[in-house]
Design a protein around this motif. Structure first.
Motif, PDB file in Angstrom:
ATOM      1  N   THR A   1       0.784  -0.978  -0.210  1.00 55.92           N
ATOM      2  CA  THR A   1      -0.116   0.288  -0.025  1.00 55.92           C
ATOM      3  C   THR A   1       1.015   1.262  -0.274  1.00 55.92           C
ATOM      4  OG1 THR A   1      -0.477  -0.171   2.326  1.00 55.92           O
ATOM      5  CG2 THR A   1      -1.575  -0.971   0.786  1.00 55.92           C
ATOM      6  N   GLY A   2       0.414   2.372  -0.919  1.00 57.61           N
ATOM      7  CA  GLY A   2       1.029   3.561  -1.039  1.00 57.61           C
ATOM      8  C   GLY A   2       2.664   3.960  -1.214  1.00 57.61           C
ATOM      9  N   GLY A   3       3.333   2.461  -2.013  1.00 59.17           N
ATOM     10  CA  GLY A   3       4.221   1.890  -1.992  1.00 59.17           C
ATOM     11  C   GLY A   3       5.362   1.861  -0.888  1.00 59.17           C
ATOM     12  N   SER A   4       4.659   1.426  -0.129  1.00 57.79           N
ATOM     13  CA  SER A   4       5.374   1.704   0.950  1.00 57.79           C
ATOM     14  C   SER A   4       5.445  -0.260   2.391  1.00 57.79           C
ATOM     15  CB  SER A   4       5.162   2.524   2.597  1.00 57.79           C
ATOM     16  OG  SER A   4       6.482   2.465   2.764  1.00 57.79           O
ATOM     17  N   VAL A   5       4.377   0.613   3.244  1.00 58.92           N
ATOM     18  CA  VAL A   5       4.670  -0.968   3.881  1.00 58.92           C
ATOM     19  C   VAL A   5       4.154  -2.344   3.197  1.00 58.92           C
ATOM     20  CG1 VAL A   5       3.143  -2.244   6.277  1.00 58.92           C
ATOM     21  CG2 VAL A   5       3.747   0.625   5.921  1.00 58.92           C
ATOM     22  N   SER A   6       4.337  -3.410   3.330  1.00 52.27           N
ATOM     23  CA  SER A   6       3.565  -4.077   2.881  1.00 52.27           C
ATOM     24  C   SER A   6       3.202  -5.912   3.117  1.00 52.27           C
ATOM     25  CB  SER A   6       4.508  -5.129   1.268  1.00 52.27           C
ATOM     26  OG  SER A   6       4.201  -6.846   0.915  1.00 52.27           O
ATOM     27  N   THR A   7       2.088  -6.204   3.014  1.00 55.34           N
ATOM     28  CA  THR A   7       1.101  -7.533   4.275  1.00 55.34           C
ATOM     29  C   THR A   7       1.212  -8.921   3.184  1.00 55.34           C
ATOM     30  OG1 THR A   7      -1.065  -6.187   3.324  1.00 55.34           O
ATOM     31  CG2 THR A   7       0.252  -6.198   5.578  1.00 55.34           C
ATOM     32  N   LEU A   8       1.953  -9.664   3.763  1.00 53.68           N
ATOM     33  CA  LEU A   8       1.786 -10.694   2.342  1.00 53.68           C
ATOM     34  C   LEU A   8       0.441 -12.352   4.194  1.00 53.68           C
ATOM     35  CD1 LEU A   8       3.078 -13.056   0.583  1.00 53.68           C
ATOM     36  CD2 LEU A   8       4.514 -14.094   3.252  1.00 53.68           C
ATOM     37  N   THR A   9      -0.301 -12.686   2.727  1.00 51.93           N
ATOM     38  CA  THR A   9      -1.791 -13.077   3.125  1.00 51.93           C
ATOM     39  C   THR A   9      -1.171 -14.560   3.135  1.00 51.93           C
ATOM     40  OG1 THR A   9      -3.227 -11.456   4.286  1.00 51.93           O
ATOM     41  CG2 THR A   9      -4.260 -12.895   4.067  1.00 51.93           C
ATOM     42  N   ILE A  10      -1.522 -15.589   3.760  1.00 48.40           N
ATOM     43  CA  ILE A  10      -2.159 -16.602   3.410  1.00 48.40           C
ATOM     44  C   ILE A  10      -3.020 -17.631   4.467  1.00 48.40           C
ATOM     45  CG2 ILE A  10      -0.973 -18.749   3.617  1.00 48.40           C
ATOM     46  CD1 ILE A  10       1.616 -17.843   4.618  1.00 48.40           C
ATOM     47  N   GLN A  11      -3.889 -17.870   2.920  1.00 45.80           N
ATOM     48  CA  GLN A  11      -4.934 -18.138   3.806  1.00 45.80           C
ATOM     49  C   GLN A  11      -5.399 -19.478   3.509  1.00 45.80           C
ATOM     50  OE1 GLN A  11      -7.273 -16.263   0.330  1.00 45.80           O
ATOM     51  NE2 GLN A  11      -8.152 -15.431   1.630  1.00 45.80           N
ATOM     52  N   ARG A  12      -6.036 -20.239   4.965  1.00 45.71           N
ATOM     53  CA  ARG A  12      -6.368 -21.392   4.823  1.00 45.71           C
ATOM     54  C   ARG A  12      -5.039 -22.624   4.922  1.00 45.71           C
ATOM     55  NH1 ARG A  12      -9.447 -19.573   0.808  1.00 45.71           N
ATOM     56  NH2 ARG A  12      -7.458 -20.973  -0.940  1.00 45.71           N
ATOM     57  N   THR A  13      -4.361 -21.959   6.055  1.00 41.81           N
ATOM     58  CA  THR A  13      -2.745 -21.806   6.729  1.00 41.81           C
ATOM     59  C   THR A  13      -2.488 -23.809   6.653  1.00 41.81           C
ATOM     60  OG1 THR A  13      -2.883 -21.892   8.658  1.00 41.81           O
ATOM     61  CG2 THR A  13      -2.168 -20.330   7.684  1.00 41.81           C
ATOM     62  N   GLN A  14      -1.581 -23.921   5.808  1.00 43.52           N
ATOM     63  CA  GLN A  14      -1.723 -25.321   5.927  1.00 43.52           C
ATOM     64  C   GLN A  14      -0.201 -25.626   7.243  1.00 43.52           C
ATOM     65  OE1 GLN A  14      -3.556 -28.172   3.967  1.00 43.52           O
ATOM     66  NE2 GLN A  14      -4.778 -25.925   4.356  1.00 43.52           N
ATOM     67  N   GLN A  15       0.450 -27.384   6.823  1.00 43.69           N
ATOM     68  CA  GLN A  15       1.455 -27.380   8.152  1.00 43.69           C
ATOM     69  C   GLN A  15       2.215 -27.145   6.815  1.00 43.69           C
ATOM     70  OE1 GLN A  15       0.723 -31.413   9.786  1.00 43.69           O
ATOM     71  NE2 GLN A  15      -0.220 -30.015  11.771  1.00 43.69           N
ATOM     72  N   GLU A  16       2.644 -27.541   5.869  1.00 45.03           N
ATOM     73  CA  GLU A  16       3.657 -27.342   4.916  1.00 45.03           C
ATOM     74  C   GLU A  16       4.403 -25.987   4.481  1.00 45.03           C
ATOM     75  OE1 GLU A  16       0.795 -28.987   3.934  1.00 45.03           O
ATOM     76  OE2 GLU A  16       0.567 -28.414   1.544  1.00 45.03           O
ATOM     77  N   ASP A  17       2.728 -24.926   5.315  1.00 40.67           N
ATOM     78  CA  ASP A  17       3.494 -23.329   4.948  1.00 40.67           C
ATOM     79  C   ASP A  17       4.011 -22.864   6.220  1.00 40.67           C
ATOM     80  OD1 ASP A  17      -0.230 -22.548   4.238  1.00 40.67           O
ATOM     81  OD2 ASP A  17       1.351 -23.628   3.271  1.00 40.67           O
ATOM     82  N   SER A  18       4.932 -23.647   6.905  1.00 40.14           N
ATOM     83  CA  SER A  18       4.947 -23.587   8.101  1.00 40.14           C
ATOM     84  C   SER A  18       7.043 -23.406   7.699  1.00 40.14           C
ATOM     85  CB  SER A  18       5.919 -24.337   9.268  1.00 40.14           C
ATOM     86  OG  SER A  18       4.398 -25.164   9.537  1.00 40.14           O
ATOM     87  N   ALA A  19       7.161 -22.319   7.575  1.00 39.52           N
ATOM     88  CA  ALA A  19       8.268 -21.511   7.673  1.00 39.52           C
ATOM     89  C   ALA A  19       8.680 -19.797   8.681  1.00 39.52           C
ATOM     90  CB  ALA A  19       9.120 -21.405   6.374  1.00 39.52           C
ATOM     91  N   VAL A  20       9.851 -19.975   7.805  1.00 37.87           N
ATOM     92  CA  VAL A  20      10.802 -18.174   8.119  1.00 37.87           C
ATOM     93  C   VAL A  20      10.698 -17.555   7.035  1.00 37.87           C
ATOM     94  CG1 VAL A  20      11.818 -16.593   8.869  1.00 37.87           C
ATOM     95  CG2 VAL A  20      12.219 -18.889   9.953  1.00 37.87           C
ATOM     96  N   TYR A  21       9.244 -16.476   7.194  1.00 37.99           N
ATOM     97  CA  TYR A  21       9.666 -15.274   5.868  1.00 37.99           C
ATOM     98  C   TYR A  21       9.859 -14.134   5.976  1.00 37.99           C
ATOM     99  CZ  TYR A  21       5.173 -18.819   4.776  1.00 37.99           C
ATOM    100  OH  TYR A  21       5.109 -19.757   4.250  1.00 37.99           O
ATOM    101  N   LEU A  22      10.979 -13.954   5.174  1.00 41.44           N
ATOM    102  CA  LEU A  22      11.610 -12.929   4.981  1.00 41.44           C
ATOM    103  C   LEU A  22      11.724 -11.856   4.061  1.00 41.44           C
ATOM    104  CD1 LEU A  22      14.810 -14.849   4.649  1.00 41.44           C
ATOM    105  CD2 LEU A  22      14.230 -13.390   6.352  1.00 41.44           C
TER     106      LEU A  22
END
Lengths: 114, 111
Positions: free
Chosen positions: A70-91
């Motif tokens: 938004t506005g060329g600055s802050v970002s959000t990463l959204t994961i819907q209906r999470t699964q166990q394989e989504d477990s990780a470090v998000y950088l």
């Protein structure tokens, strides 16, 4: 000096829930990247924002993943209906608009799906 | 298609000796190369870079060598110190494109 800031630093949630991860890039950096690192693996590219251009979403692993900036600055990463394989470090990383400048990383969000 | 490869997942070196980390790439359009260091529970930290117009760049104990004909780059750390123990990632990019990272090499420097 403000570096790349990510929140939360840790997130534990139940399988099936939605999660939102936040990234505040370095001020003035027009490029913003999301990666994830699973246990014992390298850096997996997810998505790339550059200024007002359409984002490069080629790394998103499924349609459960989306990101906004938004506005060329802050970002959000959204994961819907999470699964166990989504477990990780998000950088998250950002870089200057000048050519051949390194990316600067935040410390990541460690996501654990139970 | 893994365009940037670090074939050694781990490397162990004695304190004071030289550490040599290697990286190979396949994309001849890559013209900017970087090394990052990553400690556990922290994000990767930029270490040193080199553009394709050079074959060597030095910064203190760290030197990066680029061999364009072999599509190979290496990071030399001398003398190695226990605090250098970390995962090292090489990365490369072509003009106007995003960085592509290797899988990383775990360096352990033994006292």
């Amino acid at each position: 000096g403000a570096g790349v800031s990510q929140s939360p630093s840790n997130k534990v949630t139940e399988k099936g829930k939605d999660v939102e991860l936040r990234c505040d890039p370095i001020s003035g950096h027009t490029a913003l990247y999301w990666y994830r690192q699973s246990l014992g693996q390298g850096l997996e590219f997810l998505i790339y924002f550059q200024g007002n251009s359409a984002p490069d979403k080629s790394g998103l692993p499924s349609d459960r993943f989306s990101a906004e900036r938004t506005g060329g600055s802050v970002s959000t990463l959204t994961i819907q209906r999470t699964q166990q394989e989504d477990s990780a470090v998000y950088l998250c990383a950002s870089s200057s608009p000048r050519s051949n400048q390194p990316q600067h990383f935040g410390d990541g969000t460690r996501l654990s799906i139970l | 298609d893994q365009q940037v490869k670090q074939n050694s997942p781990s490397l162990s070196v004695q304190e004071g000796r030289i550490s040599i980390l290697n990286c190979d790439y396949t994309n001849s359009m890559f013209d900017y190369f970087l090394w990052y260091k990553k400690y556990p529970a922290e994000g990767p930290t930029f270490l040193i870079s080199i553009s394709s117009i050079k074959d060597k760049n030095e910064d203190g104990r760290f030197t990066v060598f680029l061999n364009k004909s072999a599509k190979h780059l290496s990071l030399h750390i001398v003398p190695s110190q226990p605090g250098d123990s970390a995962v090292y990632f090489c990365a490369a990019k072509a003009s106007g494109s995003r960085l592509t990272f290797g899988e990383g090499t775990q360096l352990t420097v033994n006292p």
